[in-house]
Design an enzyme around this catalytic site. Structure first.
Site, mmCIF file in Angstrom:
data_model
loop_
_atom_site.group_PDB
_atom_site.id
_atom_site.type_symbol
_atom_site.label_atom_id
_atom_site.label_comp_id
_atom_site.label_asym_id
_atom_site.label_seq_id
_atom_site.Cartn_x
_atom_site.Cartn_y
_atom_site.Cartn_z
ATOM 1 N N GLY B 179 -41.410 -29.238 -4.769
ATOM 2 C CA GLY B 179 -40.467 -30.338 -4.845
ATOM 3 C C GLY B 179 -39.105 -29.984 -4.286
ATOM 4 O O GLY B 179 -38.458 -30.790 -3.627
ATOM 5 N N LYS B 224 -50.078 -24.750 1.019
ATOM 6 C CA LYS B 224 -48.829 -25.491 1.148
ATOM 7 C C LYS B 224 -47.943 -24.930 2.264
ATOM 8 O O LYS B 224 -47.370 -25.697 3.045
ATOM 9 C CB LYS B 224 -48.069 -25.457 -0.179
ATOM 10 N N CYS B 312 -26.773 -11.847 -16.478
ATOM 11 C CA CYS B 312 -25.635 -12.204 -17.326
ATOM 12 C C CYS B 312 -25.973 -13.474 -18.105
ATOM 13 O O CYS B 312 -25.582 -13.649 -19.254
ATOM 14 C CB CYS B 312 -24.391 -12.502 -16.488
ATOM 15 N N CYS B 328 -41.157 -26.817 -16.372
ATOM 16 C CA CYS B 328 -40.925 -27.090 -14.946
ATOM 17 C C CYS B 328 -42.179 -26.934 -14.097
ATOM 18 O O CYS B 328 -42.332 -27.612 -13.087
ATOM 19 C CB CYS B 328 -39.783 -26.234 -14.400
ATOM 20 N N CYS B 388 -25.133 -5.800 -14.062
ATOM 21 C CA CYS B 388 -23.947 -5.814 -13.202
ATOM 22 C C CYS B 388 -22.671 -5.473 -13.954
ATOM 23 O O CYS B 388 -21.597 -5.484 -13.368
ATOM 24 C CB CYS B 388 -23.810 -7.175 -12.505
#
Lengths: 85, 490
Positions: B179, B224, B312, B328, B388
């Protein structure tokens, strides 16, 4: 090797370029350093009229960029726009 | 199989060559010599080939197509010499398990052949005149010119000739052709990029089509990445597009990401998201990331110099657990949400390449299509992020205490021969005095994951803080035997 020293190259022509060059193969001694320079020379001395931006070039049976350095003994083919099918 | 033939083509014999039990469909293309071209009558065609080169190129085209459409067998024969009107100049057959792949494969062979095969044809006209096709002055001016194609884009002061040259030198990777990836790839394919790679290991499904706008109902069951690349090449024959019809995994991600100008994360799960993020971070490649939930979406650009990282935001979470909280991959989707977000990803990627003044990669955008609102949220680095953050600030108590993570000197010796990784802080050079340890940049979670996947792994660093935090992070991701050496142990 001095890059501007004349060297011997083997050229092969097809289709429209073969007819304009008047031969299929040609051995040339040239100071041209790249296919682009070589093609400018050929346009001047053999009357090739196809614009360089329409051509691709194969050196030793591999497609390369027009500014690739040429070596003595290279086999150079300028490929006009193809029209198979 | 590819052949050049100087005699008439026996199409029945070629058809027989393709017959095989697993084939459920044969699509044949025949090119015929016609009696006119561009309004002029034609009596004969003369084909000339750069023989050796044409055979290699023909074989290469067929190998590519057979690889793109698994189970498909392709044969092609091209004539040379003089042909009269009505004669067969080229014959292509594609036999596949299903008709969709057979149609696509056959089409791809003829399109690639016309573009690449070093074969030329000369038309003979009734008045005796002749002409090499595509080699005339008119052909030169009517050819597909990149300058004309991109003229309206180059006219933007933010692009110009220099910007267009930057685009032509750029290499982009789109991971996930769904999508988000479909609309993103559509706009990237028309931008004049030097290289665009579409990576997706999935097949087109009927329930994808309402939002994956590059695919048609005919293509259900086709890879795809392959179907999208074919569609985009037809849309813009000037575009250089590659299909990578394989899932992106820890084994191939570094190679895929290496040398890219930017990467688009158009995937639908956290496992892939972390993998891409970590690979891009290690390679210093900007990542344009998007995620959607029904009517809402989020857009983030992670680039060198932008604050913070994905860790983070989601410290010490297992990707699988994060996936389980959303829907999702299989849940409901409002198609325009992925459309808008995908196009925005393309825009951000192009702006990264063009270094567009005013671009803002420091904020994450939250879109809500229900009220058509966009909220810019400032991202801040988490100073105690194990990936980080600063060593002096990293907290190693983020996850519940797992006493077995920290190895005392005694426990380390008792473990016997084991892989060890020394975590290099920025500016720290490879450290002598710790024989056998691989030096890994402290933020290269991808490499640590690779090492941990191969067996027990012990992390060490100067302060002992980051090694403990990263060991816990990898444990939280599900890696079993990851340890950190106690502070001071060398």
């Amino acid at each position: 090797m001095n890059p501007t020293a004349p060297r011997l190259l083997q050229l092969q022509f097809f289709a429209a370029l073969r007819e304009q060059a008047g031969c299929s193969t040609l051995a040339v001694e040239t100071a041209a350093r790249t296919p682009a320079e070589l093609y400018r020379e050929l346009q001047a001395c053999r009357g090739l009229t196809l614009p360089a931006e329409l051509l691709r070039v194969a050196v030793n049976a591999r497609y390369v960029a027009m500014d690739t350095p040429l070596q003595a003994g290279d086999h150079v083919v300028f490929i006009p726009p193809v029209a198979g099918g | 199989m590819f052949e050049l033939a100087d005699q008439p083509i026996d199409s029945a014999a070629w058809r027989t060559r393709l017959a095989h039990g697993a084939a459920g469909a044969l699509v044949v293309f025949e090119g015929w010599v016609r009696n006119h071209h561009l309004g002029r009558p034609v009596t004969e065609l003369e084909y000339e080939a750069f023989d050796a080169h044409a055979r290699l190129e023909g074989e290469a085209i067929i190998a590519e197509v057979e690889q793109d459409y698994p189970g498909c067998r392709v044969c092609c024969v091209h004539r040379t010499g003089r042909l009269r009107v009505g004669e067969l100049s080229v014959w292509i057959g594609a036999a596949a398990p299903h008709r969709a792949a057979a149609f696509l494969a056959c089409r791809q062979v003829i399109e690639e052949l016309k573009r690449r095969l070093p074969v030329w044809k000369k038309e003979h006209h009734p008045d005796g005149a002749t002409e090499w096709v595509n080699c005339t002055a008119e052909a030169a001016t009517s050819r597909l010119s990149p300058e004309t194609y991109h003229a309206r884009q180059i006219a933007l002061p933010e692009v110009g000739a220099a910007g267009q040259a930057a685009l032509a030198a750029a290499s982009l990777l789109v991971v996930g052709v769904g999508g988000l990836g479909c609309p993103a790839a559509l706009y990237l394919a028309t931008a004049g990029l030097g290289r665009l790679t579409l990576a997706d290991g999935g097949l087109v499904e009927l329930s994808n089509l309402h939002r994956q706008i590059l695919f048609t109902a005919d293509e259900v069951g086709v890879a795809k990445a392959t179907a999208a690349a074919a569609r985009l090449k037809a849309h813009n024959p000037l575009a250089r597009i590659e299909a990578f019809a394989t899932r992106v995994t820890p084994l191939n991600v570094r190679t895929l990401v290496a040398g890219r100008t930017a990467v688009l994360d158009c995937t639908d799960n956290f496992t892939a998201r972390f993998l891409l993020h970590d690979a891009c971070r290690a390679a210093g490649v900007p990542l344009v990331s998007a995620a959607v939930h029904r009517f809402e979406g989020e857009l983030t650009v992670y680039a060198p110099g932008t604050p913070g990282c994905l860790h983070c935001q989601w410290p010490a979470h297992r990707p699988a657990e994060l996936d389980a909280t959303g829907d999702c991959a299989s849940g409901p989707v409002f198609a325009p949400t992925v459309g808008v977000l995908g196009v925005m990803q393309a825009a951000e990627a192009l702006k990264l390449i063009l270094r567009t003044p005013g671009a803002d990669f420091r904020h994450t955008r939250l879109l809500n299509l229900l009220d058509a609102s966009v909220l810019a949220v400032e991202r801040t680095a988490n100073p105690s992020c194990p990936v980080c953050g600063q060593p002096a600030i990293i907290r190693s108590d983020r996850t519940p205490s797992r006493p077995d993570v920290i190895l005392t000197e005694e426990a380390f010796v008792a473990l016997g021969p084991v892989r060890t990784a020394w975590l290099l802080e920025a500016g720290e050079t490879a450290r002598a005095g710790f024989p056998g340890a691989e030096c890994v940049l402290a933020g290269d979670v991808l490499r640590l994951r690779e090492l941990a996947a191969a067996g027990p792994l012990v992390l060490a660093c100067r302060s002992g803080v980051r090694s403990a935090a990263l060991a816990r992070l990898l444990r939280a991701e599900g890696m079993g035997a990851v340890f950190a050496r106690a502070v001071g142990a060398t």
